[in-house]
Design an enzyme around this catalytic site. Structure first.
Site, PDB file in Angstrom:
ATOM      1  N   GLU A   1       0.834  -1.134   0.039  1.00 49.18           N
ATOM      2  CA  GLU A   1      -0.153  -0.088  -0.074  1.00 49.18           C
ATOM      3  C   GLU A   1       0.896   1.234   0.038  1.00 49.18           C
ATOM      4  O   GLU A   1       0.551   2.308  -0.785  1.00 49.18           O
ATOM      5  CB  GLU A   1      -0.955  -0.362   1.194  1.00 49.18           C
ATOM      6  CG  GLU A   1      -1.916  -1.157   1.428  1.00 49.18           C
ATOM      7  CD  GLU A   1      -2.873  -1.245  -0.010  1.00 49.18           C
ATOM      8  OE1 GLU A   1      -3.213   0.041  -0.498  1.00 49.18           O
ATOM      9  OE2 GLU A   1      -3.269  -2.137  -0.588  1.00 49.18           O
TER      10      GLU A   1
ATOM     11  N   ASP B   1       4.039  -4.164  -5.800  1.00 48.15           N
ATOM     12  CA  ASP B   1       4.344  -5.471  -5.217  1.00 48.15           C
ATOM     13  C   ASP B   1       5.916  -5.463  -5.297  1.00 48.15           C
ATOM     14  O   ASP B   1       6.547  -5.904  -4.227  1.00 48.15           O
ATOM     15  CB  ASP B   1       3.783  -6.599  -6.473  1.00 48.15           C
ATOM     16  CG  ASP B   1       2.488  -7.152  -6.198  1.00 48.15           C
ATOM     17  OD1 ASP B   1       1.991  -6.570  -4.957  1.00 48.15           O
ATOM     18  OD2 ASP B   1       1.950  -7.914  -6.885  1.00 48.15           O
TER      19      ASP B   1
END
Length: 351
Positions: free
Chosen positions: A214, A295
């Protein structure tokens, strides 16, 4: 499929079927004065749309979600949520509609530019206010109480150079068994939020990896880019509407018997999705690239194996498909397929 079919029939009924025109004639007898007449017509159409969608929302919540063990929403909570949403929508939406319609009447040929500035200010204000003022109306947010996990998270935030108003746990389990985490707010109101369902499922290292993902969206400026693109698209859309509003065929072709400011706004809101549908893959592709990049960011700041493990649990616990139809996924999905994400992370882990 049923939802899509009903939406299509509703759009046709409101436009070429004469629904908006009928509501316009109904309200002009009771409230002929602008901008109140136009505001009431727009609110009436939005109410019709909400009422038509209500049975599907009930079915989704109390049948489909319940069938797979996800729903925890009670009928009373469902009603309260809808009433709160309605009240909030009226509190924000009515003044915004009144102001927009007045600008369309008196601001001349560049009214669309002034409406865009108004929309932009309201949108940024809501983004700023959401974490502290709006979200607490629907959920309870508690500071993270696990001292060891809080130290771990604060260390990650320091490594990533991120400052926020805190890490909070939201009572998502009141409504659903789904787990999630998100970053919200701008400026001094930035918050990191974990669902309580997620906290009970993931290990501390996995929670740290999800948070790092995030944070990647923020540090890689994905949120800023999306806000900018949204603002540019809104400006282009309003400029187009400014041109269409002066064309009689725009109203006649979509079922209105005459031109009006509120009619122009309604037709554009209702008809635009049909014409922008085929650019959906562009937005989905852009979003998937952001997910891969977030990611990779997480894998630089936490072990890639921890994020892989967290993703496996999230896909499992949310009953997400691991093998989506490739064409459907390329067209619609904002996140890459599970196997693609895990394979990419596995490659980063070996590096």
């Amino acid at each position: 499929r049923i939802d899509t079919l009903i939406d299509a029939l509703l759009v046709l009924g409101l436009t070429v079927g004469g629904g908006i025109d009928a509501l316009d004639r109904l309200w002009v007898r009771a409230v002929p004065r602008e901008p109140w007449h136009g505001t009431l017509v727009i609110l009436s159409v939005l109410l019709v749309v909400a009422l038509v969608g209500l049975p599907l929302s009930l079915w989704s919540t109390f049948k489909v979600e319940a069938r797979f063990g996800f729903n925890r929403t009670t009928p009373a909570l469902f009603i309260v949520d809808r009433l709160k949403g309605l009240g909030l929508g009226l509190l924000i939406g009515v003044p915004l509609l009144l102001a927009a319609l007045e600008l369309m009447r008196y601001a001349g040929s560049l009214w669309w530019l002034y409406v865009w500035v108004l929309w932009l200010c309201v949108s940024l204000g809501l983004t700023w206010a959401y974490p502290a003022l709006i979200a607490p109306l629907f959920n309870r947010f508690s500071p993270l109480s696990d001292a060891a996990l809080r130290v771990r998270i604060e260390s990650l935030l320091a490594r990533c150079g991120f400052a926020s108003r805190g890490v909070f746990v939201v009572d998502g389990s009141r409504r659903s068994a789904h787990g999630n985490a998100y970053f919200t707010g701008v400026g001094r109101n930035k918050r990191i939020v974990f669902f309580d369902t997620l906290m009970g499922t993931l290990e501390p290292g996995e929670i740290e990896a999800v948070l790092a993902h995030e944070l990647g969206h923020f540090k890689l400026h994905h949120i800023r880019a999306r806000l900018l693109v949204s603002a540019v698209l809104a400006l282009a859309g309003l400029a187009l509407l400014g041109w269409l509003a002066g064309r009689p065929w725009f109203y006649a072709g979509l079922g209105l018997s005459g031109a009006s400011n509120h009619g122009a706004l309604l037709l554009f809101m209702i008809a635009a999705p049909a014409f922008t549908f085929f650019v959906t893959p562009l937005g989905a592709s852009w979003s998937r690239r952001h997910e891969f990049a977030a990611d990779a960011f997480a894998a630089r700041h936490t072990p890639a194996a921890a994020l892989i493990s967290a993703l496996v649990k999230l896909y499992r616990d949310n009953a997400s498909t691991l093998t989506p139809d490739p064409l459907h996924s390329q067209f619609f999905d904002s996140h890459p397929p599970a196997l693609a994400r895990i394979a990419r992370l596995g490659g980063l882990q070996r590096e």
